[in-house]
Design a protein around this motif. Sequence first.
Motif: not given
Length: 72
Positions: A33-36, A39-48, A53-57
């Motif tokens: 995912v590219r974001s300025s 961000i955090v990524v969550v699966l089943n209410e838990e951060e994974i 790397m810069g703007q890429l997650t």
Amino acid sequence: MRARGGFLVDLAWEKGRLSEATIQASRDGICTVRSSWPIVVVLNEEEIACSNMGQLTSFNVQHGNIYQIIAR
């Protein structure tokens, strides 16, 4: 909306900025995912674990799972 790699994406915006997104994986693999903004990524209410790397997650996905993307 469909994204490159066969991902189904749903986006929510607040004041012109991404507030939340969901990504449903149609295959196993890696999603990037590219974001300025951070961000955090969550699966089943838990951060994974993610690789940032810069703007890429990037993070591992499994077919059928729905991942929540939250702007910090």
